[in-house]
Write an enzyme that holds these catalytic residues in place. Structure first.
Site, PDB file in Angstrom:
ATOM      1  N   MET A   1       0.865  -1.175   0.000  1.00 53.57           N
ATOM      2  CA  MET A   1       0.000   0.000   0.000  1.00 53.57           C
ATOM      3  C   MET A   1       0.897   1.217   0.000  1.00 53.57           C
ATOM      4  O   MET A   1       1.347   1.684  -0.996  1.00 53.57           O
ATOM      5  CB  MET A   1      -0.835  -0.001   1.300  1.00 53.57           C
ATOM      6  CG  MET A   1      -2.286   0.250   1.114  1.00 53.57           C
ATOM      7  SD  MET A   1      -3.125  -0.998   0.139  1.00 53.57           S
ATOM      8  CE  MET A   1      -2.050  -2.380   0.194  1.00 53.57           C
ATOM      9  N   CYS A   2       1.259   1.608   1.195  1.00 52.56           N
ATOM     10  CA  CYS A   2       2.123   2.761   1.322  1.00 52.56           C
ATOM     11  C   CYS A   2       2.794   2.632   2.679  1.00 52.56           C
ATOM     12  O   CYS A   2       2.533   1.714   3.453  1.00 52.56           O
ATOM     13  CB  CYS A   2       1.322   4.068   1.269  1.00 52.56           C
ATOM     14  SG  CYS A   2       0.213   4.209  -0.154  1.00 52.56           S
ATOM     15  N   ARG A   3       3.673   3.539   2.978  1.00 50.32           N
ATOM     16  CA  ARG A   3       4.312   3.665   4.285  1.00 50.32           C
ATOM     17  C   ARG A   3       4.368   5.152   4.589  1.00 50.32           C
ATOM     18  O   ARG A   3       4.557   5.956   3.684  1.00 50.32           O
ATOM     19  CB  ARG A   3       5.750   3.117   4.267  1.00 50.32           C
ATOM     20  CG  ARG A   3       5.949   1.698   3.744  1.00 50.32           C
ATOM     21  CD  ARG A   3       5.728   0.652   4.812  1.00 50.32           C
ATOM     22  NE  ARG A   3       4.319   0.389   4.995  1.00 50.32           N
ATOM     23  CZ  ARG A   3       3.815  -0.368   5.983  1.00 50.32           C
ATOM     24  NH1 ARG A   3       4.605  -0.924   6.872  1.00 50.32           N
ATOM     25  NH2 ARG A   3       2.525  -0.542   6.087  1.00 50.32           N
TER      26      ARG A   3
ATOM     27  N   ILE B   1       5.628   7.301   1.355  1.00 50.89           N
ATOM     28  CA  ILE B   1       6.075   6.600   0.146  1.00 50.89           C
ATOM     29  C   ILE B   1       4.915   5.753  -0.351  1.00 50.89           C
ATOM     30  O   ILE B   1       4.172   5.178   0.427  1.00 50.89           O
ATOM     31  CB  ILE B   1       7.327   5.733   0.395  1.00 50.89           C
ATOM     32  CG1 ILE B   1       7.122   4.789   1.585  1.00 50.89           C
ATOM     33  CG2 ILE B   1       8.544   6.619   0.633  1.00 50.89           C
ATOM     34  CD1 ILE B   1       8.284   3.850   1.819  1.00 50.89           C
TER      35      ILE B   1
ATOM     36  N   ASN C   1      -2.417   5.451   4.489  1.00 52.05           N
ATOM     37  CA  ASN C   1      -1.900   4.165   4.029  1.00 52.05           C
ATOM     38  C   ASN C   1      -3.072   3.205   4.055  1.00 52.05           C
ATOM     39  O   ASN C   1      -3.544   2.837   5.130  1.00 52.05           O
ATOM     40  CB  ASN C   1      -0.777   3.685   4.958  1.00 52.05           C
ATOM     41  CG  ASN C   1      -0.481   2.207   4.771  1.00 52.05           C
ATOM     42  OD1 ASN C   1      -0.688   1.666   3.692  1.00 52.05           O
ATOM     43  ND2 ASN C   1      -0.010   1.563   5.830  1.00 52.05           N
TER      44      ASN C   1
END
Lengths: 284, 284, 284, 284
Positions: free
Chosen positions: A1-3, A86, A112
């Site tokens: 997914m994302c951080r 990110i 996220n």
């Protein structure tokens, strides 16, 4: 997914939080341990507060691990309050307008996670955004729509209540459309003073979220560490995945919680979505 | 604003139309003579038909004049039917999802111009897009919204009628909101066989639009030219600004007209926006 | 490091080789199994032969897994002979001039691997490049220098001999400078007809390299497979990491070998670097 | 070619110099009046000094006029000493490693102009770069080679002498190779304290260069202007093209001159290239 990562405390170079720790956020762009995806290479963003009233935002579509401009910025810009994110895109394009953190006025917002079957309910959600805010939506993401719903429901006055209504609306619309487990994720938002961090998913199996132990306690644990000596008492990091592996530093935000940092006190309280009481229009 | 080119005829390398002529489209990206802006450096796009059923689309955010990939593609891809567009952004981001030509299924669409005070009427226009099409809108531009309105109003069945309704709706909504001179520009759309080109503006001072004289006539004018000998009888170029300066080649599309190329015959007819007869919902 | 693919055979859409197979090259950009790095997100390139004399080359700095233009190109361009390469940068910048395949005239060249301590011997290697070729070096990579050394030593006349001399020179200069294990990797080069593929490392532990079993044998193994029925008898894929997991398809190129495909026959022979016999100038 | 700006004085937001003035540098990226090219859309760069010992550098390949990150940076980063450069590429690629200002340690360097027939003499010039510096050359440009020649000839000790030798070498090599009018342009270099600016061309028709009148004089001229009241006495701008059109502000640097700003006094002196006295090696 994302951080993502949120910092508040004494002024530090961004690189001290983004690059220096073992298993740093930038390392996680290539090799995340806890993320739903191990690679977060579809762009990144940072938002930082300084002298001007509104935060600066830097968005890039390049993978963070090899971005020279991010390294330069992080090595030359100091801030006492900043967000970094990110991205691992799921469906939407890799473009700057889809990069977090999103900004409006003094506010930053990052996420996220995702809205399940977003295409099926996007129109109805976007319709619920205040028409005066609507033209400011710039990208394609579910996350930005959640941000604009929260703005619509009073984010600038009462962030937890606004996020509760925004996700409550997502769940209400999804229920009507037969979409299961509609919301997943962690959210952070800030006005440059407080940070509000949320961990919630409709299925109660949320993306991970951690915050640092308060600095005075850490100093007692590790009296020999110089970096702790330099830190201000009120410094906090909130991250989707721990940096480094020093025992006693990281505490998990419980499932279904909202953590509040700054403005004189820190607080952890339950988070429960509640749909806005005004009737939600049923779009054609 | 922008510049564009549409080609139909015998199969040629894209570069023969894009780079070879004096004052070519790629030259115009740096130095347009007739454009509202002289520089069109905010990305470009090409769409071309080949063996597969749907056209290929290449979008880039780099200025066309120095883009190596565009040069490579143009030098190695042949097509008998293609669109090219260079962009001068006004307000919206320089990103691939904002680049023309837009595509849906077999259809391509591109636009040089703008909707006046788009932010003021965007929500109402987007609401009029068929809800089943709505999630496919990818970018931020007024042009893409016109494309989706045209799709909503039957572009695939009757392109002139659909464009008339789309621009008619724009003008109707604008009138209600007090926006003057709402639509400006030229439009081209194709299904890979016919090309429909439109020149219209609410104020009747439209961006320029030109089409080439038919090839047999040109061969009579210039019997010695080898390039004309190689061209098929039905080859046509439609451009926002003439390429080269050979007398007798370029004819202006009259103000308020629709030109139709291909499918056995060419035609030039008046264009008049007409709002869709179904009631337009007045959004809150 | 990197991953690559070389195809020769009947004309196919690039996407049939790049996207369709299980564990395709594009999948490997996110999740390589055999690569020294699991992520190859620092740009990519393709080179393909068609009607024009020289191959087309498309280089991008975006990760391949999310690149729309690569997907479009692959879905709309057919070729009977093409190279593809995904990059994991080690040290040098993520920019188009560092992307493989490199091209000169009719020739393409790509490499998975590295020159050890390249900075220490780069100047001496670059000095050995023919001065008339020197100004054509565009990027920063060790791989491109090997290509220009091979061109200097007669790549266009005798590819195996030229690569032997190029790597022989690398090893000779490295020995003089005290650099151990100077060359690592696999190389492919082509003139649009033959393909020459090399697997070699100074330490004899080379990056992996595989080629497909000949099509008639595969048809006997799998008489029911339609895709094999469509393929030409002489179709070959050479890859740094197998695609799919069908038994009997993939054969490892042995350590220290050169494989030659096309021009009427295929061949596998030993590869042994040999420094050029002309004295190598000792640069200041 | 390019346009550039150098600032030294009291700490200001970068945007005050880059965006605020009428006919600002960012305006010049689209519409330069005095440049050899009117469009400078092939990337840009800024270099700024702050708390860390070495300056930060931000390089982008996007046209400056529409770059959101540049706008954000300029609106949120303050500095008392910075360079900015917008590029019009001539021959070399649009990539970050070709963007000015170039940096080594504490030093920044930028150039507006070119080396004539660079490909013909590049190898010989690069050979003259100190071998220990050679591996640090990152891009393809003539400008970066001049920077590395200047570093080789003692830029860090005596900038005017080093630039004289660097350009002297360019002219000596060019003379031997039959290249006429080899050097053209303006150069700025800084160590974070002084600024050295050069205007010179072999043909004595150099690109334009201007510096601001000293602030106390300007305050006498315009006692009512608040912006001048806020400026420090020693503030200076040096630019390739005047910003704004206030009388008395801009002074032309004479042909064949070197201007020195800072370190207690400003100075304007003649500039004359002189080839390094050590024999220049004649490369094969």
């Amino acid at each position: 997914m994302c951080r993502w990562l949120a910092y508040s405390g004494s002024s530090i170079l961004l690189s001290e939080a983004l690059y220096s720790p073992a298993h740093s956020l930038i390392d996680q762009s290539l090799h995340s341990r806890l993320g739903a995806e191990t690679t977060n290479g579809d762009g990144f963003g940072i938002g930082w507060y300084g002298t001007p009233a509104t935060p600066g935002v830097f968005h890039s579509t390049e993978p963070a691990w090899n971005d020279h401009n991010l390294r330069e910025l992080a090595d030359h810009v100091s801030s006492s309050h900043f967000f970094a994110h990110i991205r691992a895109a799921i469906g939407s394009a890799v473009q700057q307008t889809n990069c977090h953190p999103f900004r409006r006025g003094r506010w930053l917002f990052m996420h996220n996670g995702f809205i399940n079957e977003f295409a099926a309910i996007k129109r109805e959600l976007v319709l619920a955004v205040d028409p005066s805010l609507y033209p400011e939506i710039e990208g394609q993401t579910d996350s930005e729509v959640v941000f604009f719903l929260a703005l619509t429901f009073g984010l600038e006055d009462d962030p937890p209540a606004a996020i509760e209504k925004a996700i409550g609306l997502v769940e209400a619309v999804a229920a009507r459309r037969g979409v299961s487990n509609p919301f997943q994720g962690t959210i952070a938002t800030t006005d440059g003073e407080g940070i509000w961090a949320f961990r919630y998913s409709s299925e109660r199996q949320s993306r991970s979220l951690y915050y640092t132990t308060d600095v005075p306690t850490l100093r007692n644990l590790y009296p020999e560490r110089q970096d702790l000596a330099r830190m201000s008492d009120d410094a906090r990091l909130i991250v989707s995945e721990p940096l480094g592996d020093v025992a006693g530093v990281w505490n998990e935000v419980p499932e279904g919680s909202c953590g509040i940092v700054g403005r004189g006190h820190d607080e952890l309280r339950p988070f429960r979505p509640r749909p806005p009481t005004t009737a939600v229009p049923v779009a054609g």
